[in-house]
Design a protein around this motif. Structure first.
Motif, short mmCIF file in Angstrom:
data_model
loop_
_atom_site.label_atom_id
_atom_site.label_comp_id
_atom_site.label_asym_id
_atom_site.label_seq_id
_atom_site.Cartn_x
_atom_site.Cartn_y
_atom_site.Cartn_z
N ALA A 209 0.90 -1.16 0.04
CA ALA A 209 0.04 0.20 0.07
C ALA A 209 0.76 1.17 -0.04
O ALA A 209 0.35 2.39 0.43
CB ALA A 209 -0.73 0.20 1.24
N GLY A 210 2.26 1.41 -0.40
CA GLY A 210 3.05 2.31 -0.60
C GLY A 210 2.81 3.01 -1.97
O GLY A 210 1.80 2.76 -2.75
N ARG A 211 4.05 3.82 -2.24
CA ARG A 211 4.24 4.39 -3.56
C ARG A 211 3.97 3.54 -4.57
O ARG A 211 3.22 3.87 -5.73
CB ARG A 211 5.07 5.30 -3.63
N ALA A 212 4.51 2.49 -4.78
CA ALA A 212 4.58 1.44 -5.66
C ALA A 212 3.18 0.96 -6.03
O ALA A 212 2.68 0.69 -7.12
CB ALA A 212 5.39 0.37 -5.33
N ALA A 213 2.59 0.72 -4.82
CA ALA A 213 1.12 0.22 -4.85
C ALA A 213 0.08 1.25 -5.61
O ALA A 213 -0.65 0.90 -6.23
CB ALA A 213 0.47 -0.36 -3.60
N ARG A 214 0.33 2.39 -5.08
CA ARG A 214 -0.37 3.59 -5.68
C ARG A 214 -0.24 3.55 -7.34
O ARG A 214 -1.15 3.83 -8.08
CB ARG A 214 0.01 4.75 -5.18
#
Length: 277
Positions: free
Chosen positions: A134-139
């Motif tokens: 749920a971090g920047r990569a997930a965004r």
């Protein structure tokens, strides 16, 4: 450049960071025979505005932005693309000839193009996608999947409130599941994406049962060190298509190379070797 000077570009890094982008861009410049240079530049956060303002005057065509600074640089841009705004960060700044700084984010493009090039006939509507993280990569992944029409995303993260926040931003196609109950999430899914650091060098392995993926399912890992993670090797043994983080880095970088140096770069075995080195 307009005065005939070979273009220069760079990646802006936080102290202590490293990047594989200089290896990739040096390879592309050599492979295409184009003039120019690509540099790694370490910048303190307090100096970010001053550096970004000075680089165009020093002849730079643009810069890549490492993750710690991707949100901050939006405050220093004159033009922000919709996808950079949606992802709350820019991975690319283009220094335009009219003096304006153009902020963009090609991460989502790189993620989707990497899948399209490695999974013949990929259909985003083939079934649910399971996303870990749920971090920047997930965004980035969420934004890209929704844009191409994925209808159902099963999201799980070790910090559930962060996953719930993403759901509130990206909407009803996302269903959040507890991390500790995520073992069966791949059942009937068409794709599993690891957007966590798990499986990267120095982290514990990313372990999730994927035997429930539909026939022709896709396993995607955003990790680049190592490129062939345990998760991807296991997925390949089940007959899944596998998509790694090195390919994503190549595809998200190619538009910047073309924009700054004037030619679409190659994507071959030598390119992958340079990107993974």
């Amino acid at each position: 450049m307009s005065d005939g000077t070979p273009p220069v570009a760079a990646v802006l890094l936080a102290p202590g960071e490293t990047s594989r982008l200089p290896n990739l861009f040096d390879h592309w410049l050599a492979a295409t025979g184009l003039p120019g240079r690509y540099l790694p530049l370490t910048v303190q956060a307090d100096d970010l505005r001053e550096v970004i303002t000075a680089l165009p005057k020093a002849g730079f065509a643009g810069v890549h932005i490492s993750a710690p600074y991707q949100k901050m640089v939006l405050d220093h841009a004159d033009i922000i693309t919709d996808r950079a705004a949606l992802m709350s960060g820019a991975n690319t700044l283009i220094f335009r000839r009219d003096g304006k700084i153009h902020a963009d984010n090609t991460d989502g493009y790189g993620f989707v193009e990497n899948i399209r090039q490695n999974v013949p006939g990929w259909n985003p509507k083939a079934g649910p996608v399971v996303l870990f993280g749920a971090g920047r990569a997930a965004r980035v992944v969420l934004s890209a999947l929704i844009e191409v029409g994925v209808e159902s995303i099963r999201l799980t993260a070790r910090t559930r409130p962060k996953a719930e926040q993403l759901r509130s931003e990206f909407g009803r196609r996302i269903e959040v599941f507890d991390w500790l109950k995520a073992g069966n999430l791949a059942e009937g899914a068409a794709m599993v994406v690891n957007a966590t650091p798990l499986g990267s060098r120095g982290y514990t392995e990313f372990r999730v049962p994927i035997d429930g993926l539909v026939s022709g399912g896709v396993a995607c890992d955003l990790t680049i060190d190592p490129p062939a993670t345990r998760f991807l090797r296991q997925a390949a043994s089940y007959g899944c298509y596998t998509v790694d983080g090195v390919g994503m880095m190549i595809y998200q970088s190619a538009p910047s190379f073309e924009r700054w140096f004037g030619e679409r770069p190659p994507n071959d075995d030598a390119t992958r070797y340079a990107a993974a080195s």
